[in-house]
Design an enzyme around this catalytic site. Structure first.
Site, PDB file in Angstrom:
ATOM      1  N   LYS A 112       0.817  -1.212   0.000  1.00  0.00           N
ATOM      2  CA  LYS A 112       0.000   0.000   0.000  1.00  0.00           C
ATOM      3  C   LYS A 112       0.851   1.263   0.000  1.00  0.00           C
ATOM      4  CE  LYS A 112      -4.289  -1.921   1.504  1.00  0.00           C
ATOM      5  NZ  LYS A 112      -5.426  -1.973   2.383  1.00  0.00           N
ATOM      6  N   LYS A 195      -5.569 -10.554  -6.672  1.00  0.00           N
ATOM      7  CA  LYS A 195      -6.795 -10.677  -5.875  1.00  0.00           C
ATOM      8  C   LYS A 195      -7.760  -9.553  -6.238  1.00  0.00           C
ATOM      9  CE  LYS A 195      -6.220  -7.898  -1.714  1.00  0.00           C
ATOM     10  NZ  LYS A 195      -6.520  -7.695  -0.336  1.00  0.00           N
ATOM     11  N   LYS A 198     -10.523  -3.564  -3.815  1.00  0.00           N
ATOM     12  CA  LYS A 198     -11.138  -2.282  -4.169  1.00  0.00           C
ATOM     13  C   LYS A 198     -10.108  -1.239  -4.567  1.00  0.00           C
ATOM     14  CE  LYS A 198     -11.556  -0.785   0.539  1.00  0.00           C
ATOM     15  NZ  LYS A 198     -11.425  -2.059   1.169  1.00  0.00           N
TER      16      LYS A 198
HETATM   17  N1  AQP Z   1     -10.055 -11.000  -3.075  1.00  0.00           N
HETATM   18  C1  AQP Z   1     -10.330 -11.473  -1.860  1.00  0.00           C
HETATM   19  N2  AQP Z   1     -10.500 -12.802  -1.674  1.00  0.00           N
HETATM   20  C2  AQP Z   1     -10.787 -13.305  -0.446  1.00  0.00           C
HETATM   21  N3  AQP Z   1     -10.939 -12.525   0.651  1.00  0.00           N
HETATM   22  C3  AQP Z   1     -10.785 -11.200   0.518  1.00  0.00           C
HETATM   23  N4  AQP Z   1     -10.873 -10.169   1.397  1.00  0.00           N
HETATM   24  C4  AQP Z   1     -10.642  -9.013   0.743  1.00  0.00           C
HETATM   25  N5  AQP Z   1     -10.384  -9.259  -0.556  1.00  0.00           N
HETATM   26  C5  AQP Z   1     -10.473 -10.597  -0.726  1.00  0.00           C
HETATM   27  C6  AQP Z   1     -11.222 -10.320   2.815  1.00  0.00           C
HETATM   28  O1  AQP Z   1     -12.276  -9.424   3.110  1.00  0.00           O
HETATM   29  C7  AQP Z   1     -12.218  -9.085   4.497  1.00  0.00           C
HETATM   30  C8  AQP Z   1     -12.406  -7.603   4.677  1.00  0.00           C
HETATM   31  O2  AQP Z   1     -11.206  -6.986   4.363  1.00  0.00           O
HETATM   32  P1  AQP Z   1     -10.913  -5.467   4.542  1.00  0.00           P
HETATM   33  O3  AQP Z   1     -11.927  -4.765   5.287  1.00  0.00           O
HETATM   34  O4  AQP Z   1      -9.505  -5.346   4.999  1.00  0.00           O
HETATM   35  O5  AQP Z   1     -11.075  -5.116   3.094  1.00  0.00           O
HETATM   36  P2  AQP Z   1      -9.915  -4.807   2.253  1.00  0.00           P
HETATM   37  O6  AQP Z   1      -8.715  -5.687   2.500  1.00  0.00           O
HETATM   38  O7  AQP Z   1      -9.779  -3.361   2.473  1.00  0.00           O
HETATM   39  O8  AQP Z   1     -10.517  -5.182   0.887  1.00  0.00           O
HETATM   40  P3  AQP Z   1      -9.676  -4.965  -0.337  1.00  0.00           P
HETATM   41  O9  AQP Z   1     -10.559  -4.849  -1.501  1.00  0.00           O
HETATM   42  O10 AQP Z   1      -8.612  -6.021  -0.352  1.00  0.00           O
HETATM   43  O11 AQP Z   1      -9.100  -3.528  -0.023  1.00  0.00           O
HETATM   44  P4  AQP Z   1      -7.726  -2.976  -0.413  1.00  0.00           P
HETATM   45  O12 AQP Z   1      -7.693  -3.037  -1.894  1.00  0.00           O
HETATM   46  O13 AQP Z   1      -7.786  -1.568   0.132  1.00  0.00           O
HETATM   47  O14 AQP Z   1      -6.694  -3.841   0.244  1.00  0.00           O
HETATM   48  C9  AQP Z   1     -10.880  -9.587   5.000  1.00  0.00           C
HETATM   49  O15 AQP Z   1     -11.066 -10.734   5.785  1.00  0.00           O
HETATM   50  C10 AQP Z   1     -10.112  -9.918   3.749  1.00  0.00           C
HETATM   51  O16 AQP Z   1      -9.219 -10.981   3.953  1.00  0.00           O
END
Ligand code: AQP
Length: 332
Positions: A112, A195, A198
């Protein structure tokens, strides 16, 4: 009943299929025979800049989505992280137990912060996994249902728990990650080796739970596959097709093997078209329920307040033990 805890960030208008299939679906199932604490991680959200109005709205949208997918406030404490001050308070104590190099090794921070250069990342983003350890340890859970991307943070949590227990006195339970192998990493529809995320996925690569169902169907139909024609589960050689089969199996409860058999001798077009229908059937009622829940924001804030009352009770008791063991003078 064993306790479980997990959280999700309110950093988008909608959860996506990675969040749902990787983690949130398990939250719903675990309510059956566990004692769950689920929270909306607004403290984590502000590790990157947020518009205050949008953040507040997204917290309620997150709550509405959790209720719409089947989180039952009678069985689960569902709350907003900032309404339970012990998270930030224990977070500080754990920061003082974390090595700088140890925090630096977290791959999510590396990924990040790489985008804008380390200099532009906040200290909060750096210490995020330590706050996450506090989120978890406060509730002394047995399991933490998450996607594969959180495994390293869970390991740090266990290390910190062990360090605290060893330095002071046994205080924390060492939690186990609860990761369902089949859906641990849902891939981006346009770049199936990455993966679904968002912050990294293109709009066409990510299926949002609250998207217009027809738009989601179109994304499934346009998913990247490969130049072969056989429908076979093989994540190495055929990541796109395998991802579609994973999503299909998770949404219908059917096995990947049964799907492979059904689609033997048929083309990718059929698979995509039929999965698109499954997706529409799944997201349409979910979206309607969420939008209906969002009509009554007073109800949502009331549910969250009740959840925070329950969470505060447990979290404050743990924090009291921690403060006492660390050597703080307790007030009166
Ligand atoms: N692609 C994925 N496959 C399986 N599990 C996933 N999680 C996120 N992406 C995948 C799981 O969702 C839960 C919530 O995670 P979060 O609130 O940390 O969301 P995040 O990580 O911000 O989601 P993103 O889309 O992955 O955000 P960015 O891009 O900002 O990093 C967690 O249990 C996570 O494992």
């Amino acid at each position: 009943r064993p306790r479980v805890l997990s959280g999700i960030q309110p950093t988008a208008d909608s959860f996506h299929f990675g969040n749902y299939l990787g983690a949130l679906r398990q939250w719903v199932d675990l309510q059956e025979d566990h004692q769950p604490f689920f929270f909306i991680a607004d403290l984590h959200a502000i590790t990157v800049e947020q518009d205050p109005k949008v953040l507040r709205d997204r917290c309620l949208r997150a709550a509405a989505q959790l209720l719409a997918m089947g989180i039952d406030p009678e069985r689960s404490a569902i709350f907003i992280q900032s309404q339970v001050p012990a998270h930030a308070q224990l977070g500080w104590v754990l920061q003082c137990l974390t090595g700088f190099g140890e925090a630096r090794r977290m791959t999510q921070f590396k990924d990040k912060s790489a985008k804008g250069g380390e200099g532009s990342a906040s200290v909060g983003l750096f210490t995020y996994p330590v706050l996450q350890a506090a989120d978890i340890l406060l509730y002394r859970p047995h399991y933490v249902p998450v996607g594969e991307d959180q495994r390293q943070h869970l390991e740090l949590t266990r290390d910190l728990a062990q360090r605290f227990n060893h330095r002071y006195k046994k205080t924390f339970r060492l939690p186990e990650p609860y990761i369902l192998k089949a859906t641990a990493k849902i891939a981006d529809l346009q770049d199936p080796t990455a993966k679904m995320s968002k912050s990294a996925s293109s709009p066409a690569g990510i299926v949002e739970m609250l998207d217009e169902p027809r738009a989601s169907a179109k994304k499934i139909r346009s998913a990247v596959t490969d130049s072969d024609t056989v429908i076979r589960f093989d994540p190495e050689e055929k990541p796109g097709v395998s991802n579609l089969l994973t999503i299909y199996a998770a949404l219908t409860g059917r096995s990947v093997e049964a799907l492979e058999e059904d689609y033997s001798g048929r083309g990718y077009g059929d698979l995509k078209k039929e999965l698109a229908e499954v997706v529409v059937d799944f997201v349409t009622p979910f979206r309607e329920r969420t939008l209906a829940l969002l009509e009554d924001r007073t109800h949502l804030t009331e549910v969250l307040r009740r959840g925070a009352d329950l969470a505060n009770e447990v979290a404050e008791a743990t924090l009291r033990d921690v403060y006492e063991r660390v050597g703080f003078v307790t007030a009166g």
